[in-house]
Design a protein around this motif. Structure first.
Motif, mmCIF file in Angstrom:
data_model
loop_
_atom_site.group_PDB
_atom_site.id
_atom_site.type_symbol
_atom_site.label_atom_id
_atom_site.label_comp_id
_atom_site.label_asym_id
_atom_site.label_seq_id
_atom_site.Cartn_x
_atom_site.Cartn_y
_atom_site.Cartn_z
ATOM 1 N N GLY A 39 0.844 -1.191 0.000
ATOM 2 C CA GLY A 39 0.000 0.000 0.000
ATOM 3 C C GLY A 39 0.873 1.232 0.000
ATOM 4 N N THR A 40 0.737 2.071 1.059
ATOM 5 C CA THR A 40 1.590 3.253 1.179
ATOM 6 C C THR A 40 2.655 3.073 2.253
ATOM 7 O OG1 THR A 40 0.029 4.254 2.731
ATOM 8 C CG2 THR A 40 -0.239 4.800 0.392
ATOM 9 N N THR A 41 2.807 1.851 2.757
ATOM 10 C CA THR A 41 3.812 1.574 3.782
ATOM 11 C C THR A 41 5.041 0.947 3.134
ATOM 12 O OG1 THR A 41 2.066 1.195 5.401
ATOM 13 C CG2 THR A 41 4.252 0.355 5.938
ATOM 14 N N VAL A 42 6.218 1.504 3.445
ATOM 15 C CA VAL A 42 7.484 1.002 2.918
ATOM 16 C C VAL A 42 8.321 0.541 4.106
ATOM 17 C CG1 VAL A 42 9.554 1.551 1.610
ATOM 18 C CG2 VAL A 42 7.389 2.593 0.971
ATOM 19 N N THR A 43 8.775 -0.723 4.036
ATOM 20 C CA THR A 43 9.619 -1.279 5.094
ATOM 21 C C THR A 43 10.984 -1.587 4.507
ATOM 22 O OG1 THR A 43 7.665 -2.281 6.106
ATOM 23 C CG2 THR A 43 9.820 -3.089 6.833
ATOM 24 N N ILE A 44 12.028 -1.023 5.122
ATOM 25 C CA ILE A 44 13.394 -1.212 4.648
ATOM 26 C C ILE A 44 14.160 -1.974 5.717
ATOM 27 C CG2 ILE A 44 15.492 -0.059 3.861
ATOM 28 C CD1 ILE A 44 12.959 2.288 3.775
#
Length: 182
Positions: A39-44
């Motif tokens: 969605g609009t969540t980015v996990t690095i």
């Protein structure tokens, strides 16, 4: 005959080599960031292994969990991120496009859609084949209005008058066709 004997050997070779190749790829990718978008969540995920990793988000707000940096409501603008542990530092240029209204599809759903499409196409091909199979020998209704009887031999075609053989009395017609010496 040789090909039939070599196919099982080729399959066995692929089964033995594929896990080794994937293991080697996994070893070489330990030095890379892992970026997950939902969605609009980015996990690095930082490639450094120990605890105590410090993130430098350079203007981005996010939550940190162990090796992960989570950006909620990412607006698709590029960002420079870095994670460090002691004197080791890794940098990442993040240019991730996110979509609030996008739907995620897992591999099983995509495989199901492709399989259903192939089955429907195959069904249409089979229907067209069986419905066109019986029409091969039928004559069209609008083409020829003569009644058809038993199949008879056709008379030979009328010869074309342009190609009639030269008769004795008609030589003067062809007199102008003599070869001329140039």
């Amino acid at each position: 005959m040789r090909l039939e004997r070599s196919l099982p050997l080729l399959g066995l070779l692929l089964c033995a080599v594929f896990p080794l190749v994937s293991f080697l790829i996994g070893l070489s990718s330990q030095g890379e960031f892992l970026v997950e978008i939902s969605g609009t969540t980015v996990t690095i995920t930082c490639p450094l292994e120990d605890e105590g990793i410090q993130w430098d988000p350079s203007g981005k707000r996010g939550d940190t969990e162990e090796r992960k940096f989570i950006i909620k409501d990412h607006d698709s603008t590029p960002a420079n991120l870095s994670c460090s542990l002691g004197n080791k530092k890794r940098k990442l240029y993040l240019n991730a496009r996110v979509c609030a209204n996008c739907e995620e599809l897992d591999a099983l759903t995509v495989a199901g859609i492709i399989s259903a499409d192939l089955l429907i196409t195959l069904g249409v091909l089979i229907l067209v084949y069986y419905f066109s199979k019986g029409r091969k020998g039928r004559a069209s209704a609008g083409g020829d209005s003569r009644p058809r009887g038993p199949k008879m031999q056709r008379p030979p075609p009328v010869p074309n008058p342009d190609y009639e053989p030269i008769r004795k009395g008609q030589r003067e017609v062809y007199a102008g066709l003599e070869s001329r010496g140039f």
